[in-house]
Structures are given as C-alpha cells and as structure tokens.
Design a protein around this motif. Structure first.
Motif, PDB file in Angstrom:
ATOM      1  N   THR A 174     -15.321  -1.452   1.558  1.00 13.45           N
ATOM      2  CA  THR A 174     -15.117  -0.346   2.490  1.00 13.45           C
ATOM      3  C   THR A 174     -15.711   0.921   1.881  1.00 13.45           C
ATOM      4  O   THR A 174     -15.659   1.131   0.666  1.00 13.45           O
ATOM      5  CB  THR A 174     -13.628  -0.105   2.786  1.00 13.45           C
ATOM      6  OG1 THR A 174     -12.959   0.267   1.587  1.00 13.45           O
ATOM      7  CG2 THR A 174     -12.984  -1.343   3.376  1.00 13.45           C
ATOM      8  N   VAL A 175     -16.287   1.762   2.728  1.00 16.12           N
ATOM      9  CA  VAL A 175     -16.847   3.033   2.273  1.00 16.12           C
ATOM     10  C   VAL A 175     -15.848   4.168   2.479  1.00 16.12           C
ATOM     11  O   VAL A 175     -16.182   5.333   2.271  1.00 16.12           O
ATOM     12  CB  VAL A 175     -18.172   3.339   2.992  1.00 16.12           C
ATOM     13  CG1 VAL A 175     -19.199   2.253   2.709  1.00 16.12           C
ATOM     14  CG2 VAL A 175     -17.957   3.490   4.505  1.00 16.12           C
ATOM     15  N   ASP A 176     -14.633   3.843   2.877  1.00  9.85           N
ATOM     16  CA  ASP A 176     -13.605   4.846   3.133  1.00  9.85           C
ATOM     17  C   ASP A 176     -13.248   5.592   1.846  1.00  9.85           C
ATOM     18  O   ASP A 176     -13.264   5.023   0.762  1.00  9.85           O
ATOM     19  CB  ASP A 176     -12.332   4.183   3.676  1.00  9.85           C
ATOM     20  CG  ASP A 176     -12.600   3.297   4.879  1.00  9.85           C
ATOM     21  OD1 ASP A 176     -13.774   2.998   5.155  1.00  9.85           O
ATOM     22  OD2 ASP A 176     -11.635   2.874   5.525  1.00  9.85           O
ATOM     23  N   ASN A 177     -12.886   6.851   1.995  1.00  7.61           N
ATOM     24  CA  ASN A 177     -12.453   7.635   0.840  1.00  7.61           C
ATOM     25  C   ASN A 177     -11.033   7.292   0.401  1.00  7.61           C
ATOM     26  O   ASN A 177     -10.667   7.530  -0.757  1.00  7.61           O
ATOM     27  CB  ASN A 177     -12.507   9.133   1.151  1.00  7.61           C
ATOM     28  CG  ASN A 177     -13.917   9.642   1.349  1.00  7.61           C
ATOM     29  OD1 ASN A 177     -14.146  10.563   2.104  1.00  7.61           O
ATOM     30  ND2 ASN A 177     -14.883   9.038   0.672  1.00  7.61           N
ATOM     31  N   ILE A 178     -10.238   6.731   1.324  1.00  7.47           N
ATOM     32  CA  ILE A 178      -8.847   6.435   0.977  1.00  7.47           C
ATOM     33  C   ILE A 178      -8.298   5.433   1.992  1.00  7.47           C
ATOM     34  O   ILE A 178      -8.661   5.452   3.178  1.00  7.47           O
ATOM     35  CB  ILE A 178      -8.006   7.735   0.961  1.00  7.47           C
ATOM     36  CG1 ILE A 178      -6.661   7.524   0.267  1.00  7.47           C
ATOM     37  CG2 ILE A 178      -7.838   8.315   2.360  1.00  7.47           C
ATOM     38  CD1 ILE A 178      -5.929   8.826  -0.046  1.00  7.47           C
ATOM     39  N   LEU A 179      -7.451   4.552   1.522  1.00 10.59           N
ATOM     40  CA  LEU A 179      -6.841   3.532   2.369  1.00 10.59           C
ATOM     41  C   LEU A 179      -5.822   4.154   3.319  1.00 10.59           C
ATOM     42  O   LEU A 179      -4.986   4.962   2.914  1.00 10.59           O
ATOM     43  CB  LEU A 179      -6.155   2.494   1.483  1.00 10.59           C
ATOM     44  CG  LEU A 179      -5.304   1.420   2.160  1.00 10.59           C
ATOM     45  CD1 LEU A 179      -6.196   0.426   2.898  1.00 10.59           C
ATOM     46  CD2 LEU A 179      -4.428   0.696   1.149  1.00 10.59           C
ATOM     47  N   ASP A 180      -5.908   3.771   4.576  1.00  6.30           N
ATOM     48  CA  ASP A 180      -4.900   4.155   5.565  1.00  6.30           C
ATOM     49  C   ASP A 180      -3.603   3.430   5.208  1.00  6.30           C
ATOM     50  O   ASP A 180      -3.546   2.197   5.208  1.00  6.30           O
ATOM     51  CB  ASP A 180      -5.376   3.757   6.959  1.00  6.30           C
ATOM     52  CG  ASP A 180      -4.439   4.203   8.071  1.00  6.30           C
ATOM     53  OD1 ASP A 180      -3.238   4.406   7.802  1.00  6.30           O
ATOM     54  OD2 ASP A 180      -4.902   4.351   9.215  1.00  6.30           O
ATOM     55  N   MET A 181      -2.547   4.176   4.905  1.00  4.51           N
ATOM     56  CA  MET A 181      -1.298   3.559   4.475  1.00  4.51           C
ATOM     57  C   MET A 181      -0.672   2.704   5.572  1.00  4.51           C
ATOM     58  O   MET A 181       0.127   1.811   5.296  1.00  4.51           O
ATOM     59  CB  MET A 181      -0.319   4.629   4.003  1.00  4.51           C
ATOM     60  CG  MET A 181      -0.812   5.424   2.796  1.00  4.51           C
ATOM     61  SD  MET A 181      -1.084   4.401   1.328  1.00  4.51           S
ATOM     62  CE  MET A 181       0.608   4.177   0.771  1.00  4.51           C
ATOM     63  N   GLY A 182      -1.046   2.955   6.814  1.00  5.50           N
ATOM     64  CA  GLY A 182      -0.551   2.126   7.903  1.00  5.50           C
ATOM     65  C   GLY A 182      -1.089   0.710   7.862  1.00  5.50           C
ATOM     66  O   GLY A 182      -0.530  -0.193   8.504  1.00  5.50           O
ATOM     67  N   TYR A 183      -2.152   0.484   7.095  1.00 12.11           N
ATOM     68  CA  TYR A 183      -2.746  -0.845   7.023  1.00 12.11           C
ATOM     69  C   TYR A 183      -1.848  -1.850   6.297  1.00 12.11           C
ATOM     70  O   TYR A 183      -2.046  -3.061   6.433  1.00 12.11           O
ATOM     71  CB  TYR A 183      -4.099  -0.782   6.324  1.00 12.11           C
ATOM     72  CG  TYR A 183      -5.228  -0.236   7.189  1.00 12.11           C
ATOM     73  CD1 TYR A 183      -5.011   0.115   8.524  1.00 12.11           C
ATOM     74  CD2 TYR A 183      -6.504  -0.078   6.685  1.00 12.11           C
ATOM     75  CE1 TYR A 183      -6.028   0.608   9.307  1.00 12.11           C
ATOM     76  CE2 TYR A 183      -7.543   0.418   7.465  1.00 12.11           C
ATOM     77  CZ  TYR A 183      -7.297   0.755   8.779  1.00 12.11           C
ATOM     78  OH  TYR A 183      -8.316   1.241   9.554  1.00 12.11           O
ATOM     79  N   PHE A 184      -0.878  -1.360   5.520  1.00 11.05           N
ATOM     80  CA  PHE A 184       0.018  -2.304   4.852  1.00 11.05           C
ATOM     81  C   PHE A 184       0.808  -3.130   5.866  1.00 11.05           C
ATOM     82  O   PHE A 184       1.124  -4.295   5.614  1.00 11.05           O
ATOM     83  CB  PHE A 184       0.974  -1.561   3.915  1.00 11.05           C
ATOM     84  CG  PHE A 184       0.331  -1.136   2.625  1.00 11.05           C
ATOM     85  CD1 PHE A 184       0.061  -2.060   1.634  1.00 11.05           C
ATOM     86  CD2 PHE A 184      -0.032   0.175   2.411  1.00 11.05           C
ATOM     87  CE1 PHE A 184      -0.552  -1.685   0.446  1.00 11.05           C
ATOM     88  CE2 PHE A 184      -0.649   0.567   1.233  1.00 11.05           C
ATOM     89  CZ  PHE A 184      -0.910  -0.369   0.248  1.00 11.05           C
TER      90      PHE A 184
END
Length: 639
Positions: A345-355
């Motif tokens: 992923t090229v995202d800067n930070i993981l979406d915490m909702g993805y857990f």
C-alpha cells in the motif's frame, strides 16, 4: 500468463459530469514512467490515470521506459542508483540525466569535488573510473533519450503525460524536451510530487516544452484537461497551469476526490507487458514484483499533529480512505488478475477501521498474500495479531526514536515503551518492521542519545533499525513552513545547483534544503549511535539473540540468550504474574499491585516497585514515566 482486464469501479462525480458532456473527440494519450522509478513495481500514478483516462472516453497507454532503461543500463546498477541512501545529498540520479535535459550546468569536476562519495559509488558499482561516468552522463544517456524521443509512436499521440516523483524529474524533462523537437504537435503534461505547489509553477513558467502542469491530485483535473484539449477550449481548471499563461496568478489547488471508493482500479497490464518484453527474470532475478495499491490519502494523525520533520502530502493532509469492503474488492481483483503475491500500500497510515473490516475479510480468506502497510506505532498485541492473520507481514510504523523526549519533539504521539512494545509483538507474530532512528531535532539533549545507547543492547533480540542519521529538511514540513522553530539559514541543497540551470530558481523547485538548527546533538553523538545500531544489526543477523519466557503453573522461567553467556531466572507466585502482566502493555506498579495474585499475599505497591526495578537492573524489563514493560517474548508460538 495472460492478463485479464480488471473491472473498473463505480465512477466519480466528476466522471458522471464529464459523461453528460462527452469530449468532442477521443484522444490518444500516453503516460510515461521514467527512471529512476523502481522496476520491481508498476507506477500507481500511471495505472490509476490510465483507468481514469479510459473512463473519460480516451485511449491510453503506459510506457515503462524505466524498465527499458534498466535493461539497457543493467538492472543491478540501476537498482543501486535508484535506492542509494545518500541520494538526498548529491542527487546523483538526477545529475546523471541533467546533461540530457539542460546541457552544461556546472563542470563535472566541481560536482565530483563537492560530492566525492559519487566516485566511490560508481567505482564499487562498475569498477570503472569517473571518465566512464562522465561518458555515460554526457553521451550514453543523451543518446538513449534522443533515440527514445525519435520513435514515430510519439507522433501518434495527442497528449503525453509524465508522472514525476523524486528522482524521475530530469529524465522526464529530458525526454519531453526531445519529443517536442521530433514531434512538435504533441501536447505535453507534467504532474506528480515534483510539481506540487510553487515547484510546478516555476517549471511551467521557465521551461517552454511543458505545455501544462498539474499541481496536486490529478484524478479530477486530468480528464477535465483532456476534455479541454479534445474540445479545443481553454476553460480555467484549478490546479492546471499552462506555459502560455504561467505568469498569471495560480487558480488554486487541484480539486481532490473525497469519495475514494469511486476511483477506478489501477490498470497494470502495460507494466507486465513491458516487464516480459525486456525479460522479467533477467531484470528482477528472484526479486518479487510488488504491486502498489492505494486505500487512503492524507494522514489522520498529521491532520491533528503534523510530525515536525514530515513533508509528505504537500498541502493535502486531509485524510480520506476507501471503505474496507471496497479495499477488499480491489485487492481481490488485483490478486486474481496479476501474477503477484507481494502487495504494497502507498498509504501514509493505516485506517484503524480496517481492523474490523478489511483485516477481518482477509483473515477469513486465508490467502497466501504478503501485504505492506505504514502504521502508527501504538498498535497493541491484539492488533498486531490481527495484522498477521490478514497477511499484513510487513509494516513501517514510524518509530524514529527510542527516546520519549525526542518523540515528543517530533509530535509522534508515542513513547519509548510504546515503540518497544511494537517491536516486541511484531517480532512475536513474525511481522517485518522497517524503521530507523533519527536525530537532529531542536531541543534534544545528549542524554536523550546516551539513554538510547544504554538501551540498545537490551533489544538485541528485537528487529534492529535499518540505520541512524540526522533528519533532512523537506519542503512542506512544519520545520520548513513554521518560522517558530529554531531552523536558520535555510537554502536549497547545494546539489540542485549542479543539476538544474540558473534560469530555474532553486528556492522554488527544491524539495530538500540545507539548514542550521540550534539545540541539537553533535555529529559525533550520531556517529556513535549509528555504530551501535550497526552492532545491533550484525548481532541480530549472525547470533540470533533471544529473550523468552516459559510459562508453567505457578512459575515463569526467563531464558536470556542476548549475549554469549546464556542466563536463566525463575519467577514464582505473584512475581511471575507481575512480569507477564507487564508484557502486553506498559503497566504501573499501582496497577500490578491490584492483581489478584499480588492481593492474595498482600503485596504492597512499594514491594511491587522494588521487584520491577530489580527486573530493570537485570535487563529483562524497561521503564519510563512510572510504567514498566517486560522485554521477554513468550516461548510458545504466536500463530
């Protein structure tokens, strides 16, 4: 292996608007990915814009000239230059294509005198001297650019777009300039991170072969620009700059898509076609293709507390993410239709909702996928276990330091113990952690680094950092934009003067800057810490140090193999419970004293504190701000 065309996702609001008024004619569009973009991954910029352009009613091809050049230059040499850690200092990759783009800027001898490490890099890489490097820069690369530009295929396109990030700039400018000479009727459009803000405005103002520059995200404005070109109109578009009107005030930033679920799936078929054409096995060897995906933009942490040294996201820090279900659908399509296992992923930070969404969906499928995410370091043991079950086996958590004081100066929202906890449980669950130790933050002290030096040997059983070094000053970072920080004498890196002609204002095109900062530790201190990190890396790779505990009824046995002299210690009763309770997360003595095992024998908080401090002196626990964290990992497997 044949590649099946991916289905495109639901279209954006801008696309629906465009459909209501289709372009006057379908254009032929080429997107170009130039050196020194990595060859083991397609360009997500080209892949996404290719899908968007086709949705808008135009034909579109992606040209992976970085792959062609790597085949010509040699993939090993290519990868070395593309990934050299000191690039931010000497801009060697950009300098190599500078002559093809602009001709003489400064004498080669001046560049070599200022950056003697370039000779060392070239010697180690090729075994040849500087004469060979000069010939490569002044003859071989310009000839390659000219041969590429002379191809008749470019004349068959109406628009050629260049995406430029970091070291792609001079190669992109060089090829565009030559294409204009051979095919003057084609329209050239430039975009990417190298053209954000005033950088893009300066390039389009000074370089006449840049017909248009897209400053910012191109998802909405690029198809709007293509419609203008197809219809023969010149309607102003925010974020689109034109050479003929470059001296007029900029009409704001490019409109950014807000509903990322509506963006199409990137099309990577051309990448795999180019890779096969030039020989995947010869170019990559056993290196896997790493497929880039994008599930979010911006940074939810940076929206609240922009890390002081971070220049990412330019002016677009606002966080937007795809739903977990949309991310899963896109990932499924990419894994089904392309021959890959590794996905970055090229995202800067993981979406915490993805857990509770994406990770749950992935864990249910049990795919043999190897995913990479950038994450925040405050992930819990349970969250890291969830990542593992989802196939997220590689993370970059932005640890940056093992000093709570320095982390506060960075605005990281983490602490020494939080970062160690991440390393500990990532190691337990077999998750690879990419991280570095940084220095050079105004307000840091020598003791901050002396503390880290004392700490490092206790962590030999955990994954070491990739290295240690001082921060660089980036455009768009708070250190660059906020005058309240004690950062003085800010000026573009001197290497820009060897790469770009004097007609381009380095103050406006530079991304990296030289500076002076007060209140930072000495270079000698950083050198000593870097040496200590190197020792850690060597021991971790060669000695396989470990610190584990065996939990059995009524007792806990610590087994320490971090040194050449293994040690064992047995804890019983409430002490065994206390040590294990400090494993998942940092705990205070007061919390430990309330454990049932401690209360059953009426252990006081003072006695708990004395025990925890004893564990710290023994090197099996660390403390910070009244809290304690056990360093030993459970011996039983984590999955």
């Amino acid at each position: 292996m044949s590649i099946i065309r991916l289905p495109l996702a639901v279209r954006t609001e801008a696309d629906h608007t465009a459909s209501a008024s289709p372009p006057g004619r379908a254009l032929r569009v080429a997107l170009v990915n130039m050196p020194w973009a990595r060859i083991h991954a397609p360009s997500i910029q080209c892949g996404l814009l290719q899908s968007i352009t086709r949705e808008a009613g135009h034909e579109c091809d992606s040209h992976y000239l970085n792959i062609e050049f790597a085949s010509f230059f040699g993939s090993k040499a290519y990868d070395t230059i593309a990934n050299v850690a000191s690039e931010r200092l000497h801009l060697m990759g950009e300098w190599l294509f500078s002559y093809a783009a602009f001709g003489e800027v400064t004498p080669d001898e001046d560049y070599f005198a200022e950056y003697p490490e370039v000779k060392s890099i070239w010697d180690e890489l090729t075994g040849k001297g500087l004469e060979d490097l000069v010939e490569m820069r002044r003859e071989t690369m310009p000839d390659w650019i000219a041969a590429c530009a002379a191809r008749p295929v470019w004349g068959e396109y109406d628009v050629i777009g260049f995406t430029s990030t970091f070291m792609q700039n001079t190669a992109s400018l060089a090829l565009g300039r030559k294409i204009k000479e051979f095919h003057p009727g084609v329209t050239l459009v430039y975009g990417g991170a190298n053209f954000d803000g005033e950088m893009g405005a300066e390039y389009v103002r000074k370089l006449p072969w840049l017909d248009y520059v897209v400053a910012g995200e191109g998802d909405i404005v690029f198809p709007a620009l293509l419609k203008n070109i197809a219809d023969g109109t010149d309607s102003p578009i925010a974020g689109v700059l034109r050479h003929t009107t470059a001296h007029t005030p900029q009409a704001g930033d490019a409109q950014r898509p807000q509903a990322l679920d509506d963006l199409p799936t990137p099309d990577y078929r051309d990448y795999f076609a180019w890779l096969e054409r030039f020989g995947r096995a010869r170019l990559l060897g056993r290196e896997p293709v790493r497929l880039p995906v994008e599930f979010s933009r911006g940074c939810w942490w940076g929206q609240k507390h922009h890390c002081t040294f971070c220049g990412l996201n330019a002016l677009g820090m606002a966080y937007r993410s795809k739903s977990g279900e949309r991310a899963f659908t896109e990932l499924s399509a990419l894994l089904r239709d392309y021959p890959v296992v590794h996905v970055d992923t090229v995202d800067n930070i993981l979406d915490m909702g993805y857990f509770s969404s994406l990770c749950t969906l992935l864990a249910r499928e049990h795919w043999d996928v190897n995913l990479f995410f950038e994450v925040k370091a405050n992930l819990t043991r349970e969250q890291l276990a969830t990542l593992r079950s989802a196939g997220i086996l590689r993370i970059q958590p932005g640890i940056e330091s093992l000093s709570t004081h320095v982390l506060r100066l960075m605005r990281k929202g983490a602490s020494k113990l939080i970062n160690i906890r991440l390393l500990k449980w990532a190691g337990y669950y077999g998750i690879d952690v990419a991280w570095n130790i940084l220095a050079g933050f105004p307000g840091e002290t020598e003791e901050d680094y002396a503390e880290q030096l004392r700490l490092l040997p206790l962590l030999y059983h955990l994954q070491p950092p990739g290295g240690c070094g001082r921060i660089w000053l980036e455009r768009f970072s708070p250190y660059f934009t906020d005058p309240s920080f004690p950062i003085d004498k800010v000026r573009p890196r001197a290497s820009y003067g060897h790469v770009y002609p004097a007609s381009l204002d380095p103050e406006k095109i530079a991304y990296f800057f030289d500076y002076e900062a007060s209140g930072t530790v000495s270079h000698e201190t950083v050198t000593v810490l870097n040496a200590a990190v190197a020792t850690w890396r060597t021991r971790f790779a060669e000695s396989k140090p470990s610190l584990v505990y065996q939990r059995l009824p009524g007792k806990l046995t610590l087994i320490d193999r971090r040194t050449d002299q293994p040690k064992r210690a047995v804890l019983t009763g409430w002490k065994a419970e206390a040590y294990e309770a400090c494993g998942d997360a940092p705990r205070s003595a007061a919390v430990i004293a309330r454990l049932p095992a401690a209360q059953d024998v009426s252990v006081s908080e003072g006695e708990v504190t004395a025990f925890l401090e004893q564990c710290c002196r023994a090197g099996v626990m660390v403390s910070d701000d009244g809290k304690y964290l056990g360093l030993a990992l459970p011996e039983n497997p984590g999955w």
